[in-house]
Design a protein around this motif. Structure first.
Motif, PDB file in Angstrom:
ATOM      1  N   LEU A 426       0.968   1.745  -8.110  1.00  0.00           N
ATOM      2  CA  LEU A 426       0.864   0.953  -6.886  1.00  0.00           C
ATOM      3  C   LEU A 426      -0.118  -0.205  -7.047  1.00  0.00           C
ATOM      4  CD1 LEU A 426       0.879   3.964  -4.426  1.00  0.00           C
ATOM      5  CD2 LEU A 426       2.641   2.195  -4.556  1.00  0.00           C
ATOM      6  N   MET A 427      -1.205   0.031  -7.794  1.00  0.00           N
ATOM      7  CA  MET A 427      -2.156  -1.047  -8.062  1.00  0.00           C
ATOM      8  C   MET A 427      -1.520  -2.128  -8.932  1.00  0.00           C
ATOM      9  SD  MET A 427      -5.594   1.254  -8.725  1.00  0.00           S
ATOM     10  CE  MET A 427      -6.594  -0.094  -9.320  1.00  0.00           C
ATOM     11  N   ALA A 428      -0.698  -1.704  -9.886  1.00  0.00           N
ATOM     12  CA  ALA A 428      -0.080  -2.652 -10.819  1.00  0.00           C
ATOM     13  C   ALA A 428       1.030  -3.474 -10.172  1.00  0.00           C
ATOM     14  CB  ALA A 428       0.473  -1.903 -12.031  1.00  0.00           C
ATOM     15  N   THR A 429       1.720  -2.895  -9.206  1.00  0.00           N
ATOM     16  CA  THR A 429       2.899  -3.551  -8.631  1.00  0.00           C
ATOM     17  C   THR A 429       2.753  -3.930  -7.164  1.00  0.00           C
ATOM     18  OG1 THR A 429       3.895  -1.413  -8.050  1.00  0.00           O
ATOM     19  CG2 THR A 429       4.421  -2.315 -10.231  1.00  0.00           C
ATOM     20  N   GLY A 430       1.645  -3.564  -6.526  1.00  0.00           N
ATOM     21  CA  GLY A 430       1.482  -3.788  -5.091  1.00  0.00           C
ATOM     22  C   GLY A 430       1.706  -5.220  -4.655  1.00  0.00           C
ATOM     23  N   GLY A 431       1.305  -6.178  -5.473  1.00  0.00           N
ATOM     24  CA  GLY A 431       1.487  -7.588  -5.128  1.00  0.00           C
ATOM     25  C   GLY A 431       2.932  -8.021  -5.098  1.00  0.00           C
ATOM     26  N   LEU A 432       3.819  -7.187  -5.647  1.00  0.00           N
ATOM     27  CA  LEU A 432       5.254  -7.512  -5.675  1.00  0.00           C
ATOM     28  C   LEU A 432       6.017  -6.778  -4.589  1.00  0.00           C
ATOM     29  CD1 LEU A 432       5.741  -7.118  -9.547  1.00  0.00           C
ATOM     30  CD2 LEU A 432       5.105  -9.181  -8.291  1.00  0.00           C
ATOM     31  N   LEU A 433       5.308  -5.939  -3.853  1.00  0.00           N
ATOM     32  CA  LEU A 433       5.936  -5.127  -2.813  1.00  0.00           C
ATOM     33  C   LEU A 433       5.667  -5.751  -1.436  1.00  0.00           C
ATOM     34  CD1 LEU A 433       4.938  -1.645  -4.292  1.00  0.00           C
ATOM     35  CD2 LEU A 433       7.061  -2.925  -4.680  1.00  0.00           C
ATOM     36  N   SER A 434       5.749  -4.957  -0.393  1.00  0.00           N
ATOM     37  CA  SER A 434       5.601  -5.486   0.964  1.00  0.00           C
ATOM     38  C   SER A 434       4.164  -5.889   1.254  1.00  0.00           C
ATOM     39  CB  SER A 434       6.067  -4.451   1.980  1.00  0.00           C
ATOM     40  OG  SER A 434       5.253  -3.296   1.909  1.00  0.00           O
ATOM     41  N   ASP A 435       3.994  -6.632   2.350  1.00  0.00           N
ATOM     42  CA  ASP A 435       2.666  -7.126   2.724  1.00  0.00           C
ATOM     43  C   ASP A 435       1.670  -6.006   2.974  1.00  0.00           C
ATOM     44  OD1 ASP A 435       3.207  -9.803   2.522  1.00  0.00           O
ATOM     45  OD2 ASP A 435       3.793 -10.044   4.610  1.00  0.00           O
ATOM     46  N   GLU A 436       2.150  -4.827   3.322  1.00  0.00           N
ATOM     47  CA  GLU A 436       1.242  -3.706   3.560  1.00  0.00           C
ATOM     48  C   GLU A 436       0.399  -3.413   2.324  1.00  0.00           C
ATOM     49  OE1 GLU A 436       3.652  -0.786   6.554  1.00  0.00           O
ATOM     50  OE2 GLU A 436       4.541  -1.176   4.582  1.00  0.00           O
ATOM     51  N   PHE A 437       1.024  -3.504   1.157  1.00  0.00           N
ATOM     52  CA  PHE A 437       0.300  -3.226  -0.082  1.00  0.00           C
ATOM     53  C   PHE A 437      -0.659  -4.363  -0.428  1.00  0.00           C
ATOM     54  CE2 PHE A 437       4.014  -0.499  -0.341  1.00  0.00           C
ATOM     55  CZ  PHE A 437       3.451   0.693  -0.751  1.00  0.00           C
ATOM     56  N   ARG A 438      -0.227  -5.597  -0.174  1.00  0.00           N
ATOM     57  CA  ARG A 438      -1.124  -6.736  -0.401  1.00  0.00           C
ATOM     58  C   ARG A 438      -2.336  -6.650   0.525  1.00  0.00           C
ATOM     59  NH1 ARG A 438       2.447 -12.272  -1.264  1.00  0.00           N
ATOM     60  NH2 ARG A 438       3.632 -11.571  -3.087  1.00  0.00           N
ATOM     61  N   ASN A 439      -2.083  -6.290   1.781  1.00  0.00           N
ATOM     62  CA  ASN A 439      -3.177  -6.193   2.745  1.00  0.00           C
ATOM     63  C   ASN A 439      -4.172  -5.107   2.346  1.00  0.00           C
ATOM     64  OD1 ASN A 439      -2.025  -8.227   4.274  1.00  0.00           O
ATOM     65  ND2 ASN A 439      -0.959  -6.828   5.658  1.00  0.00           N
ATOM     66  N   ALA A 440      -3.661  -3.996   1.806  1.00  0.00           N
ATOM     67  CA  ALA A 440      -4.555  -2.927   1.357  1.00  0.00           C
ATOM     68  C   ALA A 440      -5.468  -3.419   0.237  1.00  0.00           C
ATOM     69  CB  ALA A 440      -3.739  -1.725   0.886  1.00  0.00           C
ATOM     70  N   ALA A 441      -4.894  -4.199  -0.687  1.00  0.00           N
ATOM     71  CA  ALA A 441      -5.690  -4.756  -1.784  1.00  0.00           C
ATOM     72  C   ALA A 441      -6.715  -5.757  -1.256  1.00  0.00           C
ATOM     73  CB  ALA A 441      -4.774  -5.421  -2.811  1.00  0.00           C
ATOM     74  N   ASN A 442      -6.312  -6.573  -0.261  1.00  0.00           N
ATOM     75  CA  ASN A 442      -7.246  -7.536   0.344  1.00  0.00           C
ATOM     76  C   ASN A 442      -8.405  -6.825   1.032  1.00  0.00           C
ATOM     77  OD1 ASN A 442      -5.753  -9.751  -0.485  1.00  0.00           O
ATOM     78  ND2 ASN A 442      -4.579  -9.877   1.416  1.00  0.00           N
ATOM     79  N   ASP A 443      -8.086  -5.745   1.730  1.00  0.00           N
ATOM     80  CA  ASP A 443      -9.137  -4.977   2.410  1.00  0.00           C
ATOM     81  C   ASP A 443     -10.120  -4.383   1.400  1.00  0.00           C
ATOM     82  OD1 ASP A 443      -7.917  -5.540   4.812  1.00  0.00           O
ATOM     83  OD2 ASP A 443      -6.918  -3.590   4.991  1.00  0.00           O
ATOM     84  N   PHE A 444      -9.601  -3.938   0.273  1.00  0.00           N
ATOM     85  CA  PHE A 444     -10.436  -3.381  -0.790  1.00  0.00           C
ATOM     86  C   PHE A 444     -11.401  -4.442  -1.321  1.00  0.00           C
ATOM     87  CE2 PHE A 444     -10.505  -2.179  -5.502  1.00  0.00           C
ATOM     88  CZ  PHE A 444     -11.577  -1.314  -5.358  1.00  0.00           C
ATOM     89  N   SER A 445     -10.877  -5.643  -1.601  1.00  0.00           N
ATOM     90  CA  SER A 445     -11.713  -6.737  -2.107  1.00  0.00           C
ATOM     91  C   SER A 445     -12.755  -7.154  -1.078  1.00  0.00           C
ATOM     92  CB  SER A 445     -10.840  -7.946  -2.471  1.00  0.00           C
ATOM     93  OG  SER A 445      -9.983  -7.638  -3.552  1.00  0.00           O
ATOM     94  N   ALA A 446     -12.348  -7.162   0.186  1.00  0.00           N
ATOM     95  CA  ALA A 446     -13.287  -7.549   1.245  1.00  0.00           C
ATOM     96  C   ALA A 446     -14.434  -6.554   1.341  1.00  0.00           C
ATOM     97  CB  ALA A 446     -12.549  -7.635   2.578  1.00  0.00           C
TER      98      ALA A 446
END
Length: 784
Positions: A426-446
């Motif tokens: 999921l970490m490797a491919t999340g940016g290619l999936l739905s916005d929910e996964f991108r948002n989770a990664a953004n929240d982590f970085s924040a």
């Protein structure tokens, strides 16, 4: 299998981002009240007109000054407040890096006004319990650190803080773009290059192109990257079958086979991390390297049990597992197990400064020995499945990590391995999936790094197209933005710097003639790559790129490119190394030394203003890109690069006596760059950053010598161009992370701690004893 797994081991990279520290084996004595006053009269002289002793130290109720008594912290700070008077209001970088919002619980009434003023300026740090430690003693070194914070805030006197004074206007106005983690010279040029690339892409969109042309592939890839609606409709579907296979694995072998099937189709393996590159002991041939299981946080965060990092990572893992359909309670339990597993892996892994040491990472195992590491996995079968079995050895880059990875790859750990595999997929491919996964990664970085906001869909689409379709875009970029004249000019600069480096080596008083001859041979055979490669990569020619309405997707297009690139990499195993190939894209804002090829690379992306401008003064160019060129040359002779000969083989070319002297000089550099404060409470690590500090010092020595040989050289143009090049701002959280993980010193340290070793700096600006930038001649360092 990922091409970049070992890039930090072999390609020594330029990247991103003071007080004079006191080094001693014994704890220095506390400062007396008199010493504090004397220090302040010098330190504040340029900032407070007519400063005098009576204004700084006012004595006790009985009128006694008691100058020989140790100064309490509160007394020293109040005197500092008096000495500097009104302080500037923190804005920009100062607001980002200072310490604010702290109300100390132990400040006496008589000192509240002064302490409040310093606290609002962001220059005070306290204890975890909320106290300032008002009755603690202070050493002069500790006091100088606080003074240096004030100098930085003032930023008006280059004799005390050159970096701040030269860059103050920019630093005060500096911002960090939404979704970004850093701002400055490198990020600004990166953004400019992105704008140029976006313009190229815009020129292709909405136009009809013949199927299979580079224009069609670029336009259609960008269209899929921008198609949020269809990507969100797909959701997790692109990886669902792989998640199902992982979930359904009843045995370790079942999980392994699911992983290998995924690797065959996508080029992604969560359990087996290999890469292929030159053999460090026979660099003309490609070899197989094994890295071991990876982790989602840096080693230091795990080892120090950083509570903030743990919570951020725990929340991220939980979030993505819930997005796959798991119940939150189950997801939390699995997140805890994954964290503990990765912590165990991190605890035994190499330290960041060890990863480039060939004596640490070069551990060849026969296939039998490698297979024996794994008690419950048939690694021979795994290597065959991955099509990397045509070799007689595997080079293990981190032995303890490999051993710990093998310990985890057992039947008893099946459930945590399944969770681990899912999380990393999921970490490797999340940016290619739905916005929910991108948002989770953004929240982590924040949460982890203090990143605010997020990039626009267009910015993300351009970035993805730029990275995935680089084989085509970089050709267009080079044609439009890097002229043959510029290429020729930079090539001449490199020749001049290499010749200057040779003269410097010849004149060294600590190295024997025998070792000098070997060093010069390494210089003479160094491969130089400028701007763009002589031949372009054709991997994309064989790949079909389709929009959603034609059956394609962002996921399928990206993985088609990834798989083709990995197949190309696998085909190199056991074959001769092609030294003409480039390991970076043309528009990269960076420069590189590759020890295995004994080569330096300067992509067109960094050969742009303000780093390089064909119309700029030569001194300005040598202060910026010239110093970077010298830096990369110096990597051939740093504590890591010095282990390789002129052919890129790990081979000792030093006499025993010379190498002993070299190590002594390295120790001097470790001390010289160590303990310098980056932001309040965070200091530079001289051991971690040794290789880059050697390169910075050597790069400035060589480029400054070129300037010194010019007619009537403009040293101000040189030094100020250098300082402006390294201007940088980031969040306090990320600065702290970099301090324990990045092998580069903080950008301010790269400027202030390097220029003080050269007499031209003192002569140009009249730096004298008592100035913050002054270092006594006997304490200055040199190496190349």
């Amino acid at each position: 299998m990922k091409k970049k797994c070992l890039s930090l081991l072999m390609a020594i990279v330029m990247v991103l981002p003071v007080s004079v520290s006191v080094y001693a084996d014994e704890t220095p004595p506390p400062a007396t009240r008199g010493e504090i006053v004397t220090t302040l009269l010098t330190a504040a002289n340029a900032y407070t007109s007519g400063i005098n002793k009576e204004a700084v130290i006012q004595g006790y109720e009985d009128g006694q000054l008691r100058e020989k008594e140790p100064a309490k912290k509160i007394e020293a700070l109040v005197m500092l407040s008096r000495a500097f008077g009104d302080l500037p209001k923190p804005v920009g970088n100062d607001l980002r890096s200072g310490t604010f919002g702290v109300e100390f619980t132990d400040v006496p009434a008589w000192a509240k006004g002064d302490i409040e003023k310093l606290a609002k300026a962001g220059v005070l740090t306290g204890n975890p319990d909320g106290t300032l430690g008002v009755n603690d003693n202070m050493t002069i070194a500790e006091f100088q650190t606080i003074i240096a914070r004030v100098w930085a805030l003032e930023g008006s006197h280059l004799n005390d803080d050159f970096y701040e004074a030269i860059n103050k206007q920019w630093l005060n106005k500096s911002t960090i773009s939404a979704g970004e983690i850093i701002g400055g010279g490198f990020p600004e040029l990166h953004k400019q290059n992105n704008a140029k690339i976006a313009k190229i892409i815009d020129g292709l969109t909405g136009k009809p192109f013949a199927e299979g042309t580079k224009e069609q592939k670029l336009a259609d890839f960008y269209a899929t990257a921008l198609d949020t609606e269809n990507r969100n409709k797909q959701g997790i579907q692109p990886i669902q079958k792989y998640l199902t296979a992982m979930n359904g694995a009843k045995t370790l072998n079942g999980l392994v086979q699911a992983d290998l099937a995924m690797e065959k189709e996508l080029g992604l393996s969560m359990l087996f991390r290999f890469t292929i590159m030159g053999d460090a002991k026979k660099s003309s041939e490609n070899a197989l390297y094994y890295t071991g299981l990876t982790a989602g946080l840096d080693k230091n965060s795990f080892v120090t049990e950083n509570a903030k990092a743990k919570e951020a990572y725990f929340q991220y893992i939980t979030k993505v597992l819930v997005l796959t359909g798991e119940e939150e309670t189950v997801a939390k339990a699995r997140a805890e197990k994954v964290y503990e597993m990765e912590k165990s892996l991190a605890s035994v892994s190499l330290e960041p400064h060890e990863r480039g040491d060939v004596n640490k990472y070069y551990n060849p195992y026969t296939i039998e020995q490698f297979d024996d590491l794994f008690k419950e996995i048939d690694m021979k079968q795994a290597l065959k499945s991955m099509k990397v079995d045509n070799t007689d050895k595997v080079i293990v880059s981190d032995v303890k990590l490999a051993q710990k990875s093998a310990d985890f790859l057992t039947e008893s750990n099946l459930e945590v391995l399944k969770a681990y595999s899912k999380v990393h997929l999921l970490m490797a491919t999340g940016g290619l999936l739905s916005d929910e996964f991108r948002n989770a990664a953004n929240d982590f970085s924040a949460a982890l790094y203090g990143v605010s906001g997020k990039k626009t869909d267009r910015e993300i689409a351009v970035s993805m197209t730029k990275s995935t379709m680089s084989g085509y875009l970089e050709q267009m970029f080079a044609e439009k933005h890097f002229s043959p004249e510029a290429k020729k000019d930079v090539e001449q600069m490199v020749k001049k710097l290499i010749a200057t480096y040779e003269k410097r080596i010849q004149s060294l008083d600590w190295m024997s003639e025998a070792t000098k001859a070997k060093a010069i041979k390494k210089l003479d055979t160094m491969i130089v790559k400028i701007g763009y490669p002589d031949k372009w990569d054709t991997t994309l020619d064989k790949i079909a790129i389709k929009t959603y309405d034609k059956g394609g997707s962002l996921f399928s297009n990206t993985l088609a490119v990834t798989t083709a690139s990995i197949d190309k990499l696998k085909a190199k195993l056991g074959k001769p190394v092609d030294r003409t190939e480039w390991g970076t894209s043309v528009y990269t804002v960076n420069a590189f030394y590759n020890a295995l090829n004994n080569e330096i690379t300067f992509p067109a992306g960094i050969l742009q203003a303000p780093f390089y401008d064909i119309n700029a003064k030569p001194e300005e160019n040598f202060g910026a890109i010239g110093m970077i060129i010298g830096h990369e040359i110096s990597h051939a002779f740093d504590n890591n690069g010095s282990a390789y000969d002129e052919n890129g083989n790990a081979n000792n070319w030093w006499t025993e006596e010379d190498f002993k002297k070299f190590k002594e000089k390295n120790q001097e550099l470790i001390k010289f760059y160590n303990g310098i404060e980056i932001v309040p409470g965070v200091v530079n690590d001289g051991l971690l950053t040794l290789s880059e500090n050697v390169a910075d010092l050597g790069g400035m020595a060589a480029s400054l010598q070129v300037v010194s040989e010019m007619s009537n050289p403009d040293y101000k143009a040189y030094f100020e161009s250098n300082a402006k090049m390294w201007k940088s701002t980031t969040t306090k959280e990320f600065a702290a992370t970099l301090s324990t993980n990045d092998v580069h010193s903080a950008n301010k340290v790269r400027v202030n701690r390097t220029i003080v070793n050269f007499p031209e700096f003192y002569e140009t600006y009249g730096i004298k004893p008592g100035d913050g930038m002054f270092v006594a001649p006997e304490d200055r360092v040199s190496i190349w």
